[in-house]
Enzyme design. Structure first.
Site, PDB file in Angstrom:
ATOM      1  N   PHE A   9       6.209  -3.902 -20.926  1.00  0.00           N
ATOM      2  CA  PHE A   9       6.796  -3.573 -19.619  1.00  0.00           C
ATOM      3  C   PHE A   9       8.288  -3.865 -19.519  1.00  0.00           C
ATOM      4  CE2 PHE A   9       5.698  -2.591 -15.149  1.00  0.00           C
ATOM      5  CZ  PHE A   9       4.738  -1.643 -15.427  1.00  0.00           C
ATOM      6  N   CYS A  54       2.351   2.098  -5.498  1.00  0.00           N
ATOM      7  CA  CYS A  54       2.214   0.645  -5.363  1.00  0.00           C
ATOM      8  C   CYS A  54       3.528  -0.128  -5.416  1.00  0.00           C
ATOM      9  CB  CYS A  54       1.253   0.126  -6.424  1.00  0.00           C
ATOM     10  SG  CYS A  54      -0.433   0.698  -6.122  1.00  0.00           S
ATOM     11  N   LYS A  86       6.162   0.314  -2.439  1.00  0.00           N
ATOM     12  CA  LYS A  86       5.702  -0.124  -1.117  1.00  0.00           C
ATOM     13  C   LYS A  86       5.337  -1.605  -1.116  1.00  0.00           C
ATOM     14  CE  LYS A  86       0.735   0.947  -0.919  1.00  0.00           C
ATOM     15  NZ  LYS A  86       0.240  -0.410  -1.071  1.00  0.00           N
TER      16      LYS A  86
HETATM   17  N1  LIG Z   1      -3.429   3.765  -6.529  1.00  0.00           N
HETATM   18  C1  LIG Z   1      -3.345   2.653  -7.249  1.00  0.00           C
HETATM   19  O1  LIG Z   1      -2.993   2.667  -8.426  1.00  0.00           O
HETATM   20  C2  LIG Z   1      -3.700   1.325  -6.627  1.00  0.00           C
HETATM   21  C3  LIG Z   1      -3.917   0.213  -7.455  1.00  0.00           C
HETATM   22  C4  LIG Z   1      -4.250  -0.998  -6.885  1.00  0.00           C
HETATM   23  C5  LIG Z   1      -4.326  -1.112  -5.494  1.00  0.00           C
HETATM   24  N2  LIG Z   1      -4.073  -0.028  -4.718  1.00  0.00           N
HETATM   25  C6  LIG Z   1      -4.196  -0.185  -3.265  1.00  0.00           C
HETATM   26  O2  LIG Z   1      -5.462   0.347  -2.871  1.00  0.00           O
HETATM   27  C7  LIG Z   1      -5.371   0.963  -1.593  1.00  0.00           C
HETATM   28  C8  LIG Z   1      -5.821   2.415  -1.689  1.00  0.00           C
HETATM   29  O3  LIG Z   1      -4.924   3.105  -2.547  1.00  0.00           O
HETATM   30  P1  LIG Z   1      -5.239   4.565  -3.104  1.00  0.00           P
HETATM   31  O4  LIG Z   1      -4.133   4.907  -4.035  1.00  0.00           O
HETATM   32  O5  LIG Z   1      -6.633   4.626  -3.550  1.00  0.00           O
HETATM   33  O6  LIG Z   1      -5.082   5.418  -1.743  1.00  0.00           O
HETATM   34  P2  LIG Z   1      -5.461   6.955  -1.490  1.00  0.00           P
HETATM   35  O7  LIG Z   1      -4.476   7.447  -0.498  1.00  0.00           O
HETATM   36  O8  LIG Z   1      -5.611   7.676  -2.790  1.00  0.00           O
HETATM   37  O9  LIG Z   1      -6.917   6.896  -0.830  1.00  0.00           O
HETATM   38  C9  LIG Z   1      -7.174   6.357   0.417  1.00  0.00           C
HETATM   39  C10 LIG Z   1      -8.325   7.133   1.049  1.00  0.00           C
HETATM   40  O10 LIG Z   1      -8.781   6.460   2.211  1.00  0.00           O
HETATM   41  C11 LIG Z   1      -9.231   7.446   3.138  1.00  0.00           C
HETATM   42  N3  LIG Z   1      -9.367   6.841   4.465  1.00  0.00           N
HETATM   43  C12 LIG Z   1      -8.410   6.551   5.375  1.00  0.00           C
HETATM   44  N4  LIG Z   1      -8.968   5.999   6.464  1.00  0.00           N
HETATM   45  C13 LIG Z   1     -10.299   5.935   6.245  1.00  0.00           C
HETATM   46  C14 LIG Z   1     -11.402   5.466   7.002  1.00  0.00           C
HETATM   47  N5  LIG Z   1     -11.238   4.936   8.215  1.00  0.00           N
HETATM   48  N6  LIG Z   1     -12.615   5.560   6.466  1.00  0.00           N
HETATM   49  C15 LIG Z   1     -12.807   6.089   5.251  1.00  0.00           C
HETATM   50  N7  LIG Z   1     -11.816   6.549   4.480  1.00  0.00           N
HETATM   51  C16 LIG Z   1     -10.563   6.479   4.975  1.00  0.00           C
HETATM   52  C17 LIG Z   1      -8.189   8.524   2.999  1.00  0.00           C
HETATM   53  O11 LIG Z   1      -8.633   9.769   3.524  1.00  0.00           O
HETATM   54  C18 LIG Z   1      -7.974   8.550   1.486  1.00  0.00           C
HETATM   55  O12 LIG Z   1      -8.842   9.474   0.861  1.00  0.00           O
HETATM   56  C19 LIG Z   1      -3.931   0.775  -1.144  1.00  0.00           C
HETATM   57  O13 LIG Z   1      -3.832  -0.399  -0.391  1.00  0.00           O
HETATM   58  C20 LIG Z   1      -3.183   0.600  -2.452  1.00  0.00           C
HETATM   59  O14 LIG Z   1      -1.998  -0.146  -2.308  1.00  0.00           O
HETATM   60  C21 LIG Z   1      -3.782   1.193  -5.242  1.00  0.00           C
END
Ligand SMILES: NC(=O)c1ccc[n+]([C@@H]2O[C@H](COP(=O)([O-])OP(=O)(O)OC[C@H]3O[C@@H](n4cnc5c(N)ncnc54)[C@H](O)[C@@H]3O)[C@@H](O)[C@H]2O)c1
Length: 445
Positions: free
Chosen positions: A255, A266, A269
């Protein structure tokens, strides 16, 4: 075990399918009916290696279901995973509206003990807010049903998410309740066989650990990018410096690649949210602020190099871009460096011809049809009539290109390598001017 996952995005789908794969009955809920329809018809809304096949086999085995029916979700699982988005608010702090909406939904429908497992990345103190939201909703119904809220941050990397979930470096479980910790230990046992990687801690430390990890990783990138700019100014080669410093085990090789900035859903934000948390408590987080500021500047670096090369005359030029996703093996375009580059090029009057192995639909979705963006079917087609080529995402298929063909296709034979993945000698030997990050440009031999 019966598991419900709220949120069927990157984290929710990977969590759900991996838990199904080891034998659990998983119900994934999302509020987006289009997403759920697609999943129920065998499609997958995101590109993640291995995900589609795994979802298919687990659906066929009857262990994985998708629905918009939140009430059914609450009734289904002892474990209620929360994996919804926590996007930045206007001031950069994490917007908890989706997390708290799920908490209220659970409070609304639960009629027996539930464990709310927070996988979303959330600021310290969110578990308390989730618990309060559940209690308030229950109180409005006139019921009081027992529940626990656990912080279980997710550390998967997009592009390698299945493997990361199946073979985690660590499983963090934040709870003060030993019985809940044991239930989560049982749920995670299949992913924890090789050696014990499950760490229990208090909820606040677990919530903080996720931000600490991302802030550290973002710091490494910005640190190397800062050094790369200084290296370029003093006439050093950052790639040699990287190898030189990485050999120290206290630093390590992982890294520390210089490049055109970090993006994704990630790091940007989460660094900003941690900054806001600190400020809200009266502490000025100078280093975190610098990490983001360096990254902001770095994302404009490729544009500045291109603009400088063409004496600031970019109007009417055609710039070929290889790689649009924020990193390889994903179609995620959130905060991608390519977006900053394209938007600056368009503002300067240039046109973009771009290719990405998987992120072109997402690019199209974001930018729509516009005359100054052409998405093409393969890497070499991006060069047709182009002045210059820019590599923005380090997909493996870009690592060993035909330099002579690139030279012949481009009007001004110049190649900007935003990820330092190519051999500048080979590019120069083919007659290309090779401009990368943190190294003196290589002129044609
Ligand atoms: N993407 C990554 O690599 C990653 C890694 C680790 C942690 N995270 C964290 O995990 C969380 C999710 O990230 P992501 O990338 O999967 O987001 P994403 O935007 O891909 O998915 C989120 C989903 O939640 C749904 N949603 C919203 N409100 C809802 C509700 N009330 N009920 C049911 N579904 C609902 C949305 O429609 C969407 O499909 C965030 O906090 C992010 O910071 C993400």
């Amino acid at each position: 075990m019966d598991v419900t996952v709220f949120g069927s995005g990157y984290v929710g789908l990977v969590t759900g399918v991996c838990l199904a794969e080891v034998g659990n009955n998983v119900l994934c809920i999302d509020i987006d009916p289009k997403k759920i329809d697609l999943l129920n018809s065998g499609g997958v809304p995101i590109h993640e290696p291995g995900l589609e096949e795994l979802i298919k086999s687990n659906r066929e085995a009857g262990r994985m279901h998708f629905s918009t029916d939140a009430e059914a979700g609450v009734k289904h699982g002892l474990f209620q995973f929360i994996a919804v988005g926590t996007p930045p608010d206007e001031d950069g702090s994490a917007d908890l509206q989706y997390v708290l909406a799920v908490a209220r939904t659970i409070g609304q429908h639960m009629d027996s003990y539930r464990i709310l497992v927070d996988k979303s990345t959330v600021p310290v103190g969110t578990a308390d807010k989730v618990a309060a939201a559940v209690r308030e909703t229950q109180a409005a119904r006139g019921v009081s049903v027992e529940f626990d809220v656990v912080s279980n941050p997710e550390f998967l990397k997009e592009g390698a998410a299945i493997d990361d979930f199946m073979r985690p470096d660590r499983i963090i479980v934040g709870t003060d309740n030993p019985r809940t910790a044991e239930l989560l230990r049982a749920l995670y046992a299949p992913f924890n066989r090789n050696r014990d990687r499950l760490m229990t801690m208090d909820v606040r430390s677990a919530e903080f650990t996720k931000y600490a990890a991302n802030a550290m990783l973002a710091t490494k990138i910005s640190f190397m990018n800062e050094l790369s700019n200084i290296a370029e100014a003093v006439g050093a080669d950052i790639e040699r410096v990287r190898i030189g410093i990485g050999s120290d085990p206290r630093i390590g090789y992982q890294f520390i690649y210089p490049g055109c900035g970090y993006g994704g859903s990630c790091f940007p934000k989460d660094v900003r949210a941690l900054e806001q948390t600190a400020r809200g408590l009266g502490y000025e987080p100078q280093l975190l602020h610098a990490v983001e500021a360096v990254n902001f500047r770095q994302k404009a670096l490729l544009f500045n190099k291109i603009s400088h090369y063409f004496n600031r005359e970019l109007a009417g030029r055609v710039i070929a871009i290889w790689g649009l996703a924020f990193k390889p093996n994903t179609d995620d375009m959130r905060e991608a460096s390519s977006r900053v580059l394209m938007e600056l090029l368009w503002a300067a009057g240039a046109k973009v011809q771009a290719f990405d192995p998987v992120a072109m639909d997402e690019t199209q979705r974001i930018y729509g049809d516009r005359p100054d963006l052409q998405l093409v079917d393969d890497a070499m087609s991006a060069l047709d009539g182009a002045d210059a080529l820019v590599i923005v995402t380090e997909w493996s298929q870009f690592r060993s290109p035909n330099f002579a063909a690139i030279k012949n296709a481009l009007k001004a034979p110049v190649l900007f390598d935003g990820r330092n993945i190519l051999d500048g000698h080979l590019a120069a030997a083919a007659g290309l001017t090779y401009i990368s990050i943190g190294r003196v440009p290589r002129l044609p031999d």
